[in-house]
Design a protein around this motif. Structure first.
Motif, PDB file in Angstrom:
ATOM      1  N   ALA A 108       0.681  -1.837  -0.034  1.00  0.00           N
ATOM      2  CA  ALA A 108      -0.256   0.253   0.172  1.00  0.00           C
ATOM      3  C   ALA A 108       0.722   1.448   0.392  1.00  0.00           C
ATOM      4  N   VAL A 109       1.971   1.155   0.667  1.00  0.00           N
ATOM      5  CA  VAL A 109       3.120   2.569   0.740  1.00  0.00           C
ATOM      6  C   VAL A 109       3.607   2.350  -0.773  1.00  0.00           C
ATOM      7  N   ILE A 110       4.315   1.579  -1.337  1.00  0.00           N
ATOM      8  CA  ILE A 110       4.605   1.120  -2.324  1.00  0.00           C
ATOM      9  C   ILE A 110       3.638   2.376  -3.860  1.00  0.00           C
ATOM     10  N   ASN A 111       2.753   1.461  -3.596  1.00  0.00           N
ATOM     11  CA  ASN A 111       1.430   1.684  -4.254  1.00  0.00           C
ATOM     12  C   ASN A 111       1.548   4.041  -4.113  1.00  0.00           C
ATOM     13  N   ALA A 112       1.227   3.649  -3.108  1.00  0.00           N
ATOM     14  CA  ALA A 112       1.228   5.445  -2.947  1.00  0.00           C
ATOM     15  C   ALA A 112       2.487   6.423  -3.705  1.00  0.00           C
ATOM     16  N   ILE A 113       2.899   5.963  -3.365  1.00  0.00           N
ATOM     17  CA  ILE A 113       4.369   6.350  -3.345  1.00  0.00           C
ATOM     18  C   ILE A 113       4.715   5.956  -5.465  1.00  0.00           C
ATOM     19  N   ALA A 114       4.078   5.158  -5.602  1.00  0.00           N
ATOM     20  CA  ALA A 114       4.242   4.513  -7.027  1.00  0.00           C
ATOM     21  C   ALA A 114       3.512   5.383  -7.735  1.00  0.00           C
ATOM     22  N   LYS A 115       1.913   6.256  -7.231  1.00  0.00           N
ATOM     23  CA  LYS A 115       1.017   7.053  -8.219  1.00  0.00           C
ATOM     24  C   LYS A 115       1.508   8.736  -7.840  1.00  0.00           C
ATOM     25  N   GLY A 116       1.844   8.491  -6.552  1.00  0.00           N
ATOM     26  CA  GLY A 116       2.380  10.325  -6.611  1.00  0.00           C
ATOM     27  C   GLY A 116       3.172  10.910  -7.142  1.00  0.00           C
ATOM     28  N   ASN A 117       3.856  11.982  -7.799  1.00  0.00           N
ATOM     29  CA  ASN A 117       4.751  12.770  -8.495  1.00  0.00           C
ATOM     30  C   ASN A 117       6.472  13.145  -8.291  1.00  0.00           C
ATOM     31  N   SER A 118       6.390  12.473  -7.190  1.00  0.00           N
ATOM     32  CA  SER A 118       8.217  12.856  -6.856  1.00  0.00           C
ATOM     33  C   SER A 118       9.088  12.067  -8.441  1.00  0.00           C
ATOM     34  N   PRO A 119       9.655  12.937  -8.383  1.00  0.00           N
ATOM     35  CA  PRO A 119      10.650  12.730  -9.735  1.00  0.00           C
ATOM     36  C   PRO A 119      12.096  11.024  -9.163  1.00  0.00           C
ATOM     37  N   SER A 120      11.483  11.180  -7.244  1.00  0.00           N
ATOM     38  CA  SER A 120      12.703  10.532  -6.727  1.00  0.00           C
ATOM     39  C   SER A 120      11.511   9.631  -6.251  1.00  0.00           C
ATOM     40  N   LYS A 121      10.709   8.585  -7.084  1.00  0.00           N
ATOM     41  CA  LYS A 121       9.739   7.907  -7.043  1.00  0.00           C
ATOM     42  C   LYS A 121      10.182   6.817  -6.620  1.00  0.00           C
ATOM     43  N   ALA A 122      11.247   5.767  -7.968  1.00  0.00           N
ATOM     44  CA  ALA A 122      11.492   4.797  -7.974  1.00  0.00           C
ATOM     45  C   ALA A 122      12.629   4.464  -6.564  1.00  0.00           C
ATOM     46  N   VAL A 123      12.986   5.865  -6.313  1.00  0.00           N
ATOM     47  CA  VAL A 123      14.234   5.277  -5.364  1.00  0.00           C
ATOM     48  C   VAL A 123      13.567   4.992  -4.399  1.00  0.00           C
ATOM     49  N   GLU A 124      12.285   5.735  -3.218  1.00  0.00           N
ATOM     50  CA  GLU A 124      11.495   5.968  -2.616  1.00  0.00           C
ATOM     51  C   GLU A 124      10.814   4.795  -2.518  1.00  0.00           C
ATOM     52  N   ALA A 125      10.625   3.972  -3.384  1.00  0.00           N
ATOM     53  CA  ALA A 125       9.517   2.470  -3.366  1.00  0.00           C
ATOM     54  C   ALA A 125      10.432   1.620  -3.793  1.00  0.00           C
ATOM     55  N   GLU A 126      11.435   1.616  -4.027  1.00  0.00           N
ATOM     56  CA  GLU A 126      13.397   0.359  -3.175  1.00  0.00           C
ATOM     57  C   GLU A 126      13.463   0.502  -2.389  1.00  0.00           C
ATOM     58  N   SER A 127      13.296   2.281  -1.765  1.00  0.00           N
ATOM     59  CA  SER A 127      13.600   2.153  -0.138  1.00  0.00           C
ATOM     60  C   SER A 127      12.424   1.308   0.867  1.00  0.00           C
ATOM     61  N   ILE A 128      11.620   1.608   0.435  1.00  0.00           N
ATOM     62  CA  ILE A 128      10.626   0.406   1.351  1.00  0.00           C
ATOM     63  C   ILE A 128      10.417  -0.854   1.040  1.00  0.00           C
ATOM     64  N   LEU A 129      10.820  -1.365  -0.671  1.00  0.00           N
ATOM     65  CA  LEU A 129      11.645  -2.567  -0.813  1.00  0.00           C
ATOM     66  C   LEU A 129      12.236  -3.684   0.184  1.00  0.00           C
ATOM     67  N   THR A 130      13.991  -2.197   0.317  1.00  0.00           N
ATOM     68  CA  THR A 130      14.885  -2.821   1.439  1.00  0.00           C
ATOM     69  C   THR A 130      13.904  -2.997   2.403  1.00  0.00           C
ATOM     70  N   LEU A 131      12.844  -1.925   2.902  1.00  0.00           N
ATOM     71  CA  LEU A 131      12.627  -2.555   4.488  1.00  0.00           C
ATOM     72  C   LEU A 131      11.439  -3.465   4.765  1.00  0.00           C
ATOM     73  N   MET A 132      11.241  -3.825   3.780  1.00  0.00           N
ATOM     74  CA  MET A 132      10.726  -5.303   3.308  1.00  0.00           C
ATOM     75  C   MET A 132      12.122  -6.071   3.726  1.00  0.00           C
ATOM     76  N   LEU A 133      12.619  -6.113   2.994  1.00  0.00           N
ATOM     77  CA  LEU A 133      13.779  -7.108   2.842  1.00  0.00           C
ATOM     78  C   LEU A 133      14.437  -7.670   4.556  1.00  0.00           C
ATOM     79  N   THR A 134      15.123  -6.658   4.956  1.00  0.00           N
ATOM     80  CA  THR A 134      15.051  -6.089   6.097  1.00  0.00           C
ATOM     81  C   THR A 134      14.636  -7.166   7.524  1.00  0.00           C
ATOM     82  N   ALA A 135      12.851  -7.046   7.420  1.00  0.00           N
ATOM     83  CA  ALA A 135      11.920  -7.041   8.356  1.00  0.00           C
ATOM     84  C   ALA A 135      12.508  -9.051   7.725  1.00  0.00           C
ATOM     85  N   TYR A 136      11.954  -9.259   6.609  1.00  0.00           N
ATOM     86  CA  TYR A 136      11.779 -10.782   6.731  1.00  0.00           C
ATOM     87  C   TYR A 136      13.065 -11.312   6.810  1.00  0.00           C
TER      88      TYR A 136
END
Length: 100
Positions: free
Chosen positions: A9-37
């Protein structure tokens, strides 16, 4: 602990946003997921939907050439992860998004 749908849900909200760095922001959530896993949260394992949503953020990134190059690099990394055995099956949406 957050699970995959929460992270997605967080990644989806980032993806729908207008930030030029949204790919980097989405990847940072992926990193959090992988760390938690890796730390034992078996419900935080990224799936096809996670990677597809990050690919979407990358495909629709805007900004300068550096932002777009960074987004493409992240997309390639995510696509490779999708193709790995551990991520599950790739779907047509993920494959089509990568081709954008």
């Amino acid at each position: 602990s957050p699970n995959e749908p929460c992270y997605n849900a967080v990644i989806n909200a980032i993806a729908k946003g207008n930030s030029p760095s949204k790919a980097v922001e989405a990847e940072s959530i992926l990193t959090l997921m992988l760390t938690a896993y890796e730390r034992g949260n078996k419900f935080a394992k990224p799936g096809v939907r996670t990677y597809s949503t990050i690919l979407n953020a990358c495909a629709y990134s805007h900004g300068n050439q550096e932002d777009k190059a960074r987004a493409f690099k992240i997309a390639k990394k995510c696509f490779k992860e999708l193709l790995s055995e551990e991520s599950g099956e790739i779907n047509q949406i993920a494959f089509g998004t990568f081709l954008l």
